[in-house]
Design a protein around this motif. Structure first.
Motif: not given
Ligand code: PHE
Length: 442
Positions: A18-25, A100-102, A222-225
């Motif tokens: 969940s944490a690792v996603g578009l936010g990290n990259i 919007y993430y999708s 906050f977003f990344s975690i």
């Molecule tokens: N943490 C995810 C990311 O880094 C995005 C995310 C935000 C997931 C809030 C769950 C809740 O891309």
């Protein structure tokens, strides 16, 4: 029978997924790029350690004790109080982010397929910038990729907590870790890459005291975690009573941060080696990087690996964003999992249409002149997530008696005192201070 994780490792990897996603990259690279690199990273680490870990502990503890979704867990700890609204904020926030993430995940998926088929390299005369702009402005194509990502994520969540979410993350997360390490290793061998390392690790001291940099770093953390969006409450609700909280919480945050830094080490050295602009903004991953991939030896294979990484990391985050509202609908409306997944996925599919078309047919639909998607992302990261974190800190730090809070978290002694101190004073003061600054500066 309430669903449960199959193993402790399964829970941790699902949470890391969940944490690792578009936010990290995608987001970390451009946020660090726009905010001076090293200084941003320092503030980021500070926020992660002092706010990130304590708030993840609090969320998991609330969920584990409540053994319920993000809203019901608050109710069970504080019956008949308004605090369940913090839970609602998380559930609604998850659904909003999902929409919007999708769309961005869809861009990544499209780039992955184009790289794999080789069509990515048929460059239009204006280069990747023009190719990307034409793609995101297209009235239909981005919608198709958005729908594909949503369908994939729904298929995982429908299979359930242990058989769907946990299994997908047990497979994908180790694979993604290998890919990002390999990409960074490769980027660091490029001649001229040291500029990228210096950019990421060399702090510009003046930026360190710039409230805008601090706000951006907090929003990014906050977003990344994924704080405050009830993900950890929901996932914590599937823990067994004997499973502990502090170790996994620290591991989740450490993995998330390490992943972002290694992704930065894959991206910035390459950007510097090929004279790209690290502050290119949201388009860094989709315009600057493809140019670099094209120019570097073996770059086509690297592009396939990179966009696979981006799409799969987005997928494991999307499944958590779906699971939060799904768990709430199942528990509170008595829906079956399948129906809840259809409802949440369908709503997010529709909700993603305006941001997906905000670069083309719906470009007029914005408030500040910035594309709708980026506007929503800004409001989410710099306002909704911190607000939810603020509510969470107040609830865990002040509403629950100190003894209860520490007992739920399973922490004693000095660590417990530090945790309480961070959640009671530091987190609310820090978040409030930045919010006020934001209001004051317009
Ligand atoms: N943490 C995810 C990311 O880094 C995005 C995310 C935000 C997931 C809030 C769950 C809740 O891309």
């Amino acid at each position: 029978m309430r669903e449960q994780w199959g193993s402790q490792a399964g829970f941790i990897l699902a949470a890391v997924g969940s944490a690792v996603g578009l936010g990290n990259i995608w987001r970390f690279a451009y946020a660090a790029g726009e905010n001076g690199g090293g200084a941003f990273l320092l503030v980021y680490l500070f926020v992660v350690l002092t706010l990130g870990v304590p708030l993840v502990v609090a969320e998991i503890a609330i969920g584990k004790h409540g053994r319920a979704d993000g809203v019901t867990a608050f109710e069970r700890l504080a019956p008949d109080s308004a605090w369940r609204r913090v839970g609602w904020l998380g559930v609604a926030g998850s659904a909003l982010i999902l929409a919007y993430y999708s769309v961005i995940a869809g861009w990544a998926l499209r780039y992955f397929f184009a790289a794999a088929r080789g069509t990515l390299w048929d460059r239009p005369p204006g280069g990747f910038a023009e190719g990307f702009s034409a793609f995101i402005a297209h009235p239909i194509e981005p919608l198709g990729w958005h729908a594909a990502m949503m369908a994939l994520s729904m298929a995982v969540v429908v299979a359930g907590v242990a058989r769907g979410i946990e299994r997908a993350c047990l497979w994908l997360m180790p694979m993604l870790a290998l890919i990002v390490v390999a990409l960074a290793g490769f980027a660091l061998t490029l001649p001229g890459s040291s500029g990228g390392v210096a950019f990421l690790f060399g702090p510009t001291w003046s930026a360190l005291l710039d409230p805008r940099v601090i706000l951006a770093a907090m929003g990014q953390a906050f977003f990344s975690i994924g704080l405050g969006m009830a993900v950890y409450i929901t996932y914590g609700g599937y823990l067994r009573p004997e499973q502990r909280i502090p170790g996994p919480a620290a591991a989740i945050v450490a993995c998330d941060t390490t992943f972002a830094i290694i992704a930065g080490l894959a991206i910035f050295p390459a950007v510097f080696a090929f004279g790209g602009n690290p502050a290119a903004g949201a388009e860094l991953a989709f315009i600057t990087l493809p140019d670099i991939f094209l120019a570097m030896p073996g770059g086509r294979a690297v592009a396939i690996a990179f966009f696979f990484l981006l799409s799969a990391a987005a997928l494991t985050s999307m499944i958590s964003l779906i699971e939060v509202p799904v768990a709430a609908l199942m528990q509170r409306a008595g829906l079956r999992r399948r129906v809840a997944v259809l409802a949440v996925g369908g709503a997010a599919l529709l909700g993603g249409v305006p941001p997906a078309l905000g670069y083309g047919p719906l470009a007029w639909l914005n408030v500040t002149g910035r594309p709708l998607l980026e506007e929503v992302d800004h409001v989410v990261s710099n306002l909704i997530l911190p607000l939810a974190g603020f509510g969470l800190a107040l609830f865990f730090g002040w509403v629950l008696p100190a003894g209860t809070a520490l007992e739920l978290a399973g922490i004693r002694g000095v660590a417990g005192a530090l945790l309480l101190c961070a959640i009671r004073y530091l987190a609310p003061a820090f978040i409030l201070g930045l919010m006020l600054f934001r209001l004051a500066s317009g």
